[in-house]
Design a protein around this motif. Structure first.
Motif, PDB file in Angstrom:
ATOM      1  N   UNK A 279       4.007  33.990  21.858  1.00 23.02           N
ATOM      2  CA  UNK A 279       3.318  34.130  23.143  1.00 23.02           C
ATOM      3  C   UNK A 279       1.801  34.002  23.056  1.00 23.02           C
ATOM      4  N   UNK A 280       1.270  33.776  21.872  1.00 22.01           N
ATOM      5  CA  UNK A 280      -0.183  33.663  21.758  1.00 22.01           C
ATOM      6  C   UNK A 280      -0.656  32.340  22.393  1.00 22.01           C
ATOM      7  N   UNK A 281      -1.974  32.173  22.646  1.00 26.28           N
ATOM      8  CA  UNK A 281      -2.448  31.057  23.464  1.00 26.28           C
ATOM      9  C   UNK A 281      -1.952  29.671  23.050  1.00 26.28           C
ATOM     10  N   UNK A 282      -1.857  29.415  21.749  1.00 24.15           N
ATOM     11  CA  UNK A 282      -1.395  28.112  21.273  1.00 24.15           C
ATOM     12  C   UNK A 282      -0.148  28.267  20.401  1.00 24.15           C
ATOM     13  N   UNK A 283       0.697  29.229  20.767  1.00 29.53           N
ATOM     14  CA  UNK A 283       1.907  29.493  19.989  1.00 29.53           C
ATOM     15  C   UNK A 283       2.919  28.376  20.019  1.00 29.53           C
ATOM     16  N   UNK A 284       2.743  27.415  20.938  1.00 35.06           N
ATOM     17  CA  UNK A 284       3.646  26.273  21.017  1.00 35.06           C
ATOM     18  C   UNK A 284       3.193  25.081  20.219  1.00 35.06           C
ATOM     19  N   UNK A 285       2.074  25.242  19.461  1.00 36.61           N
ATOM     20  CA  UNK A 285       1.507  24.169  18.633  1.00 36.61           C
ATOM     21  C   UNK A 285       1.042  22.981  19.490  1.00 36.61           C
ATOM     22  N   UNK A 286       0.652  23.266  20.731  1.00 34.91           N
ATOM     23  CA  UNK A 286       0.225  22.181  21.603  1.00 34.91           C
ATOM     24  C   UNK A 286      -1.059  21.507  21.140  1.00 34.91           C
ATOM     25  N   UNK A 287      -1.716  22.075  20.111  1.00 36.93           N
ATOM     26  CA  UNK A 287      -2.902  21.429  19.558  1.00 36.93           C
ATOM     27  C   UNK A 287      -2.597  20.073  18.915  1.00 36.93           C
ATOM     28  N   UNK A 288      -1.304  19.770  18.707  1.00 38.98           N
ATOM     29  CA  UNK A 288      -0.954  18.458  18.152  1.00 38.98           C
ATOM     30  C   UNK A 288      -0.956  17.368  19.229  1.00 38.98           C
ATOM     31  N   UNK A 289      -1.128  17.749  20.476  1.00 39.85           N
ATOM     32  CA  UNK A 289      -1.140  16.763  21.558  1.00 39.85           C
ATOM     33  C   UNK A 289      -2.258  15.742  21.347  1.00 39.85           C
ATOM     34  N   UNK A 290      -1.978  14.498  21.693  1.00 36.88           N
ATOM     35  CA  UNK A 290      -2.983  13.442  21.594  1.00 36.88           C
ATOM     36  C   UNK A 290      -4.060  13.608  22.664  1.00 36.88           C
ATOM     37  N   UNK A 291      -3.661  14.122  23.824  1.00 36.84           N
ATOM     38  CA  UNK A 291      -4.613  14.332  24.910  1.00 36.84           C
ATOM     39  C   UNK A 291      -5.499  15.544  24.600  1.00 36.84           C
ATOM     40  N   UNK A 292      -6.809  15.321  24.552  1.00 35.66           N
ATOM     41  CA  UNK A 292      -7.742  16.383  24.144  1.00 35.66           C
ATOM     42  C   UNK A 292      -7.670  17.590  25.069  1.00 35.66           C
ATOM     43  N   UNK A 293      -7.647  17.345  26.377  1.00 40.34           N
ATOM     44  CA  UNK A 293      -7.601  18.451  27.337  1.00 40.34           C
ATOM     45  C   UNK A 293      -6.327  19.270  27.149  1.00 40.34           C
ATOM     46  N   UNK A 294      -5.197  18.570  27.092  1.00 38.59           N
ATOM     47  CA  UNK A 294      -3.913  19.259  26.980  1.00 38.59           C
ATOM     48  C   UNK A 294      -3.832  20.073  25.689  1.00 38.59           C
ATOM     49  N   UNK A 295      -4.405  19.550  24.613  1.00 42.36           N
ATOM     50  CA  UNK A 295      -4.347  20.237  23.320  1.00 42.36           C
ATOM     51  C   UNK A 295      -5.115  21.551  23.321  1.00 42.36           C
ATOM     52  N   UNK A 296      -6.004  21.729  24.297  1.00 43.94           N
ATOM     53  CA  UNK A 296      -6.844  22.931  24.338  1.00 43.94           C
ATOM     54  C   UNK A 296      -6.395  23.943  25.388  1.00 43.94           C
ATOM     55  N   UNK A 297      -5.434  23.567  26.238  1.00 40.37           N
ATOM     56  CA  UNK A 297      -5.013  24.474  27.318  1.00 40.37           C
ATOM     57  C   UNK A 297      -4.105  25.570  26.758  1.00 40.37           C
ATOM     58  N   UNK A 298      -4.468  26.845  26.932  1.00 34.39           N
ATOM     59  CA  UNK A 298      -3.640  27.924  26.393  1.00 34.39           C
ATOM     60  C   UNK A 298      -2.404  28.200  27.244  1.00 34.39           C
ATOM     61  N   UNK A 299      -1.388  28.697  26.590  1.00 39.84           N
ATOM     62  CA  UNK A 299      -0.175  29.251  27.217  1.00 39.84           C
ATOM     63  C   UNK A 299       0.709  28.234  27.938  1.00 39.84           C
ATOM     64  N   UNK A 300       0.414  26.948  27.890  1.00 35.41           N
ATOM     65  CA  UNK A 300       1.257  25.986  28.615  1.00 35.41           C
ATOM     66  C   UNK A 300       2.662  25.912  28.028  1.00 35.41           C
ATOM     67  N   UNK A 301       2.803  26.300  26.756  1.00 38.42           N
ATOM     68  CA  UNK A 301       4.126  26.264  26.119  1.00 38.42           C
ATOM     69  C   UNK A 301       5.084  27.294  26.722  1.00 38.42           C
ATOM     70  N   UNK A 302       4.549  28.240  27.505  1.00 37.45           N
ATOM     71  CA  UNK A 302       5.390  29.261  28.125  1.00 37.45           C
ATOM     72  C   UNK A 302       6.005  28.801  29.444  1.00 37.45           C
ATOM     73  N   UNK A 303       5.628  27.620  29.897  1.00 37.97           N
ATOM     74  CA  UNK A 303       6.231  27.066  31.105  1.00 37.97           C
ATOM     75  C   UNK A 303       7.718  26.803  30.887  1.00 37.97           C
ATOM     76  N   UNK A 304       8.535  26.830  31.945  1.00 36.30           N
ATOM     77  CA  UNK A 304       9.939  26.418  31.799  1.00 36.30           C
ATOM     78  C   UNK A 304      10.016  24.994  31.240  1.00 36.30           C
ATOM     79  N   UNK A 305      11.069  24.705  30.499  1.00 32.93           N
ATOM     80  CA  UNK A 305      11.191  23.429  29.812  1.00 32.93           C
ATOM     81  C   UNK A 305      10.949  22.223  30.717  1.00 32.93           C
ATOM     82  N   UNK A 306      11.585  22.126  31.905  1.00 30.67           N
ATOM     83  CA  UNK A 306      11.354  20.940  32.739  1.00 30.67           C
ATOM     84  C   UNK A 306       9.883  20.755  33.124  1.00 30.67           C
TER      85      UNK A 306
END
Length: 265
Positions: A147-174
């Motif tokens: 549940x931590x801000x980047x616990x979903x490893x979204x920092x691997x995203x190619x999009x710079x903005x998306x890679x820095x957004x916290x907690x987006x991995x907690x969204x429902x899968x769809x």
């Protein structure tokens, strides 16, 4: 914003070595002050950087990884220890019967650094590790709580903005998948992030598994700022404030890394 170390194996190895030398090794050494001759295995060893400081201190090590290409990289970095007979590197599943036959009751320390959050059946592997420990053996875990801000490893995203957004991995899968697609992430990134979403582990869930598998926690440390963030974001490690670390569930959202040592009861 795929970080540089994701693409550069040498840089990744060097960062692993530095992090292990300054944080992982001292933590383990609180339970095992005498390192020389210690028998150590790392599960998911990658390029071998975590094991390097232990090899430098005279430990006898086994590195295991399911990816043969990463084992080959580790061989390149650690050839002198292989030649000296101080290190074995194996591309194999630790559940294999022949692996257990060779290494049953063999290790004083087993390391899973940034690994348990990628493993599907965490209860199974934590229970299985008992068979590989010596009577005095312990297991080290280091991982980011889900549940931590980047616990979903979204920092691997190619999009710079998306890679820095916290907690987006907690969204429902769809919704999460849709957001990734909207910002142009490729199939490989989406698959990787969905796998992490399916296996992410919280502090409470980890401790429940440890208790059910009849281990006891001998040492733990929570970080507000993960030591590895030195390389990712240029910020210094900082331990979590103890009153926050004591609050179940809430602590997951503001603790970016946890270290544990556990041993069978």
């Amino acid at each position: 914003m795929s970080l540089e170390h994701h693409k550069d194996a040498t840089l990744r190895y060097q960062q692993q070595v530095d992090n292990s030398r300054n944080y992982v090794l001292p933590f383990i050494q609180q339970e095992f002050p005498q390192l020389e001759g210690l028998r150590v295995m790392e599960v998911g060893c990658g390029e071998g950087g975590v094991l390097t400081p232990l090899l430098e201190k005279g430990c006898h090590c086994v590195g295991v990884d399911l990816a043969p290409d990463r084992i080959e990289l580790a061989k390149n970095f650690l050839q002198k220890y292989l030649d000296a007979g101080q290190l074995k590197l194996i591309a194999k599943n630790i559940y294999d019967v022949d692996f257990l036959g060779e290494f049953r009751n063999s290790f004083d320390v087993i390391i899973l650094k940034d690994a348990i959050e990628h493993i599907p059946d965490q209860e199974k592997i934590i229970g299985h590790l008992k068979q590989l420990l010596t009577p005095r053996g312990q297991v080290y875990f280091g991982f980011p709580p889900w549940y931590m801000p980047h616990g979903g490893h979204q920092q691997i995203c190619a999009n710079k903005f998306l890679s820095m957004v916290p907690y987006i991995h907690l969204l429902p899968v769809p919704l999460y998948k849709g957001l990734l697609r909207l910002f142009g992430e490729g199939d490989d990134v989406v698959v990787d992030l969905m796998e992490v979403k399916s296996t992410g582990i919280s502090i409470e869930r980890f401790e429940r598994i440890v208790k059910r598998q009849q281990y006891k926690i001998t040492r733990r440390r929570f970080y507000l700022i993960n030591p590895i963030y030195k390389y990712k974001f240029g910020v210094s490690a900082r331990e979590q404030w103890k009153p926050i670390a004591a609050i179940p569930f809430v602590r997951n959202f503001v603790t970016t890394c946890v270290y544990y040592m556990i041993k069978p009861e």
